[in-house]
Design a protein around this motif. Structure first.
Motif, mmCIF file in Angstrom:
data_model
loop_
_atom_site.group_PDB
_atom_site.id
_atom_site.type_symbol
_atom_site.label_atom_id
_atom_site.label_comp_id
_atom_site.label_asym_id
_atom_site.label_seq_id
_atom_site.Cartn_x
_atom_site.Cartn_y
_atom_site.Cartn_z
ATOM 1 N N LYS A 104 0.840 -1.214 0.000
ATOM 2 C CA LYS A 104 0.000 0.000 0.000
ATOM 3 C C LYS A 104 0.867 1.253 0.000
ATOM 4 N N ALA A 108 2.718 4.056 -2.685
ATOM 5 C CA ALA A 108 2.771 4.612 -4.035
ATOM 6 C C ALA A 108 4.114 5.304 -4.212
ATOM 7 N N ALA A 143 -3.337 2.364 -12.025
ATOM 8 C CA ALA A 143 -3.587 1.775 -10.705
ATOM 9 C C ALA A 143 -5.044 1.914 -10.296
ATOM 10 N N LEU A 144 -5.703 3.004 -10.712
ATOM 11 C CA LEU A 144 -7.116 3.197 -10.356
ATOM 12 C C LEU A 144 -8.000 2.165 -11.038
ATOM 13 N N GLN A 173 -8.099 -1.063 -9.328
ATOM 14 C CA GLN A 173 -8.982 -1.102 -8.153
ATOM 15 C C GLN A 173 -10.444 -1.245 -8.550
ATOM 16 N N ARG A 182 -10.589 11.840 -11.024
ATOM 17 C CA ARG A 182 -9.313 11.884 -10.311
ATOM 18 C C ARG A 182 -8.156 12.235 -11.248
ATOM 19 N N ARG A 227 0.871 9.980 -11.353
ATOM 20 C CA ARG A 227 0.482 8.569 -11.236
ATOM 21 C C ARG A 227 0.590 8.083 -9.794
ATOM 22 N N ARG A 269 -3.200 7.862 -6.476
ATOM 23 C CA ARG A 269 -3.574 6.599 -5.835
ATOM 24 C C ARG A 269 -4.034 6.793 -4.390
ATOM 25 N N ASP A 270 -4.756 5.799 -3.892
ATOM 26 C CA ASP A 270 -5.058 5.693 -2.460
ATOM 27 C C ASP A 270 -3.988 4.802 -1.845
ATOM 28 N N ALA A 271 -3.145 5.363 -1.006
ATOM 29 C CA ALA A 271 -2.042 4.602 -0.421
ATOM 30 C C ALA A 271 -1.827 5.036 1.016
ATOM 31 N N TYR A 306 3.376 7.669 0.496
ATOM 32 C CA TYR A 306 3.761 8.138 -0.829
ATOM 33 C C TYR A 306 5.273 8.392 -0.830
#
Length: 369
Positions: free
Chosen positions: A79, A81, A102-103, A106, A116, A149, A153-155, A158
């Motif tokens: 998790k 990015a 990556a989106l 998901q 987004r 990029r 993301r949801d991470a 980062y």
């Protein structure tokens, strides 16, 4: 919370001695904090980032993120990015498809993916090239695609490796503010690698200064400047860096005399030193004193400086000069009318001195400004 415990990285190569890139690294990064890894080339900062991401194995030690031990997990399960210094874009995909990759994995709704991607593209000013391919855009644009990029993301964490190194100064300054705002607004935990002190100061809540694979100090920019842990931090942080001078130590009534030369002697009162510093001074014949260039007052004082160079930078003068056989740098907001070989008065107050022991550890800091 990111926790690194006693992390080592050793690179081995056949026929060559091993390279110890990171040594016994301990670091805690609370959730929502932005941290810069700052240091010269080869100091271990990128190796640290890649171990956290999972692209390099940890030789020894452990890495935990949100109470999960992640140092043995594959990158996809951490998790995390990451924006790579080398961009690592997918050539067959457009800019939009690279950012959305990556989106889509998901399985988010198409409208949410579009929203987004459009938002992050506007933030880093690449919304006009979303239908282009990586081969058709510049290196600076590719770098912003890589950054977008990662940030889209949801991470839980980062990681940004030299995120704006290829950008022109004006755009870099604008994006620093925008990215700092995005990270802070969303409470995102981030670590970025840089060799640019201005970038580290602008983006980070705290800065981890590294050299030779060792964490030298982990603190705010203000603490790094006002309370450097050692000679390396003192000489590395600040522009221009701290003046560092060898001084002979002599005990006198009520304190110590620190003599850089016959015309440059600092008197330090004993009651301004803690017990450890007093003990170090009592047992030392020579040590190092430091003073920031901004604390060297040119134009008045009892000491003389022979000017070597005088540069006016538009808002401040940088004057280099010789005194007692040593080179000093002074910074002043005034324009000083002095040419090379001119002799000008200057002063340095003892209260502005940092004092370093023989092993390089700072044993006494200057008074707070």
């Amino acid at each position: 919370m990111l926790e690194l415990r006693n992390v080592d990285k050793v690179y081995g190569s056949r026929g060559k001695p091993p390279v110890h890139a990171v040594r016994a690294l301990d670091m805690d990064v609370p959730s929502g904090e932005i941290v810069a890894l700052l240091g010269s080339s080869g100091c271990g900062k990128t190796s640290t980032l890649r171990m956290i991401a999972g692209f390099e194995e940890v030789t020894s030690g452990s890495i935990a993120l949100g109470r999960r031990q992640i140092h043995r997990l594959p990158p996809a399960q951490r998790k995390v990015a990451m924006a790579f210094e080398g961009y690592s874009l997918y050539p067959p995909l457009t800019v939009r498809e690279n950012i959305a990759f990556a989106l889509k994995a998901q399985q988010l709704p198409r409208s949410e993916v579009t929203r987004r991607v459009d938002a992050i593209a506007r933030l880093v000013e690449i919304d006009d090239i979303l239908d282009s391919y990586p081969r058709a855009i510049s290196g600076g644009q590719q770098q912003r695609v890589s950054l977008a990029r990662a940030l889209v993301r949801d991470a839980d964490l980062y990681l940004l490796d030299e995120p704006m190194g290829q950008l022109e100064p004006q755009l870099r300054a604008v994006l620093r503010g925008r990215i700092k705002g995005l990270l802070a607004e969303r409470g995102m935990t981030a670590i970025f690698v840089t060799h640019d002190q201005a970038e580290a100061s602008a983006l980070a809540d705290r800065i981890a200064v590294m050299e030779d694979g060792i964490l030298q100090q982990f603190a705010s920019e203000k603490d790094l400047k006002n309370h450097p842990a050692n000679l390396f931090v003192a000489s590395f942080i600040g522009e221009p860096p701290m003046n560092l001078l060898q001084a002979e130590v002599a005990r006198n009534d009520g304190g110590f005399g620190l003599s850089v030369g016959p015309d440059l002697v600092f008197q330090i009162r004993g009651d301004t030193l803690d017990k450890a510093a007093q003990k170090e001074l009592e047992g030392s014949a020579r040590l190092t004193v430091g003073i920031r260039p901004q604390k060297v007052a040119v134009g008045s004082g009892d000491v003389r400086l022979r000017v070597v160079s005088n540069q006016w930078l538009g808002d401040q003068s940088h004057i280099a000069g010789e005194c007692a056989g040593k080179l000093l740098i002074a910074v002043t907001p005034q324009r000083i009318a002095a040419r090379p070989d001119d002799v000008v008065p200057f002063a340095m107050e003892s209260r502005h001195l940092h004092i370093f022991a023989g092993d390089g550890t700072c044993i006494h800091h200057a008074e707070a400004a």
